[in-house]
Write an enzyme that holds these catalytic residues in place. Structure first.
Site, short mmCIF file in Angstrom:
data_model
loop_
_atom_site.label_atom_id
_atom_site.label_comp_id
_atom_site.label_asym_id
_atom_site.label_seq_id
_atom_site.Cartn_x
_atom_site.Cartn_y
_atom_site.Cartn_z
N ASP A 151 0.82 -1.22 0.00
CA ASP A 151 0.00 0.00 0.00
C ASP A 151 0.85 1.27 0.00
OD1 ASP A 151 -2.39 -1.62 0.31
OD2 ASP A 151 -1.82 -1.84 2.41
N HIS B 222 -4.06 -1.59 -7.02
CA HIS B 222 -3.29 -0.40 -7.39
C HIS B 222 -4.26 0.70 -7.80
CE1 HIS B 222 0.79 -2.59 -8.21
NE2 HIS B 222 0.38 -2.64 -6.96
#
Length: 434
Positions: free
Chosen positions: A23, A51
């Site tokens: 992340d 993503h």
């Protein structure tokens, strides 16, 4: 006698790796760089990673298709190291096409990539539920069980979808074993083989245009002078070999995994860009030395919108950890750093940076990868003055707030690697290159 001239690899492949617990904002960097590369490759993981890309007033989350699909001159590849949920992939293809982007002829899928089947997802959730307090914190997407079958040499691969008879036989073999687990261990209903065969009988026609030997394709493209960008999922500290085991993913998000997960020869890889947040987050269980279980941690999470792109789970938040970062930079051979989400720190009067740990009364600078030791360390901090203003207007380092420049310079001095990319906001254009 005239000496022969042999081909020398061009080192025109670049790897993007996450240097924390995932992340980190890799999607924005890949999106930003994609128009500078001919091919973008996803090399490991599955639909457990999302993503996020922001462009044209849109926010799009991709789980399998590389972010480069939104750059019309870019070819995208899903490599052999990825585990693919066929239904999730087709949904993603449809989503990209609905946004007006051509996929056929621009997306290639490795014939050797393994598949995530419905029984993998069921096993994932059943196994996680049975762990009680020892849960890993998986996404429940079947990633781990698919990799288990891969390494047990029982997996079903993309190429098997193209041969209905082979697929049928492999499904029968797998379900004969899996149904024993469902019935005898978990006391669940067995999965009907014929129903699953019918569910996948048309996938060969749908997926065939995308399937190829991507290992040979990528190496030949590099031999012809094309440039390749490889994007990993998750982060180094979740690597099954190098992360905080057992609280890790089932693949290798590190730069070494880029070669094995794509088939690209290692000597084609030139640059390794390590992506890190200006603070730190973690999803699920596992040690997290700089975690903030207070108002500051809540504030970071709220400003940074720290909820998983795949699961929606709340992320744990803390200050940036340079002990962990040094380790990640070392084992990945990182040549430059991309610093993301600097804007999340815009309103903090003071910013703390972990530079070492205390362990059993001694200061240490090396990152312990065994979970038991890592869970016992206490972070030692250096405190810097915050900049208390936005840098979103900045397009060069000199245009950033002086205290923000100082923060970046401090990281470079401590890590001995240059920060070349700074994200000062979520938008594509809110970026400083150096």
């Amino acid at each position: 006698m005239e000496s022969k001239k042999f081909r020398t690899p061009s080192q025109s492949a670049t790897v993007i790796v996450g240097t924390q617990f995932g992340d980190e904002g890799k999607g924005k960097l890949v999106d930003y760089l994609s128009d500078k590369y001919d091919i973008v490759v996803r090399y490991q993981g599955g639909a457990n990673a999302g993503h996020t890309i922001c462009f044209d007033n849109k926010t799009v989350v991709l789980h399998l298709i590389p972010s480069g699909i939104f750059h019309k001159g870019c070819v995208c590849v899903i490599g052999n190291g990825v585990v693919i949920d066929p239904a999730a992939l087709l949904d993603e293809i449809r989503k990209v096409e609905e946004l007006g982007y051509e996929v056929t002829g621009r997306l290639f899928i490795s014939h050797n990539a393994h598949l995530i089947m419905p029984y993998h997802k069921l096993l994932d959730s059943l196994h996680e539920s049975a762990q009680g307090d020892q849960k890993i914190g998986t996404t429940g997407r079947g990633i781990g069980p698919s990799y288990e079958d891969k390494f047990a040499r029982k997996g079903i691969r993309v190429v098997d979808l193209l041969n209905p008879e082979v697929l049928k036989e492999k499904l029968r073999e797998n379900l004969a074993a899996k149904n024993k687990l469902f019935k005898n261990i978990y006391e669940k209903e067995e999965i009907d083989v014929e129903t699953m065969v019918r569910e996948y009988e048309d996938f060969d026609k749908i997926i065939d245009p995308y399937v190829t030997n991507t290992q040979l394709y990528l190496n030949r493209q590099l031999q012809e002078g094309k440039t390749v960008l490889l994007e990993g999922a998750q982060g180094c500290l979740l690597d099954v070999d190098h992360g905080t085991y057992p609280y890790v993913t089932s693949s290798n998000p590190t730069s070494g995994g880029a070669s094995t997960g794509s088939g690209i020869a290692p000597n084609y890889i030139g640059k390794v860009i390590g992506v890190c947040k200006a603070y730190m987050t973690r999803v699920g269980n596992g040690a997290f030395p700089t975690e903030l279980l207070d108002e500051t941690g809540e504030r970071l999470g709220k400003i940074g919108h720290e909820f998983g792109a795949t699961t929606g789970r709340k992320r744990r938040c803390g200050w940036i950890d340079l002990v962990a970062l040094r380790y990640s930079l070392t084992i990945n051979g990182v040549t430059e750093i991309a610093l993301t989400k600097l804007d999340v720190l815009d309103t903090f009067e003071e910013i703390r940076i972990c530079t070492s740990y205390m362990l059993d009364g001694k200061e240490i600078h090396d990152f312990p990868t065994d979970h038991q030791t890592l869970s016992r360390v206490t972070p030692l901090y250096t405190t810097l003055k915050g900049w208390m203003a936005s840098n979103a207007h900045a397009r060069s380092f000199s245009e950033m707030q002086p205290e923000a420049q100082n923060y970046v310079t401090f990281l470079e001095d401590e890590l001995q690697v240059q920060v070349t990319f700074i994200s000062v906001g979520p938008g594509r254009e809110e970026t400083v290159f150096r």
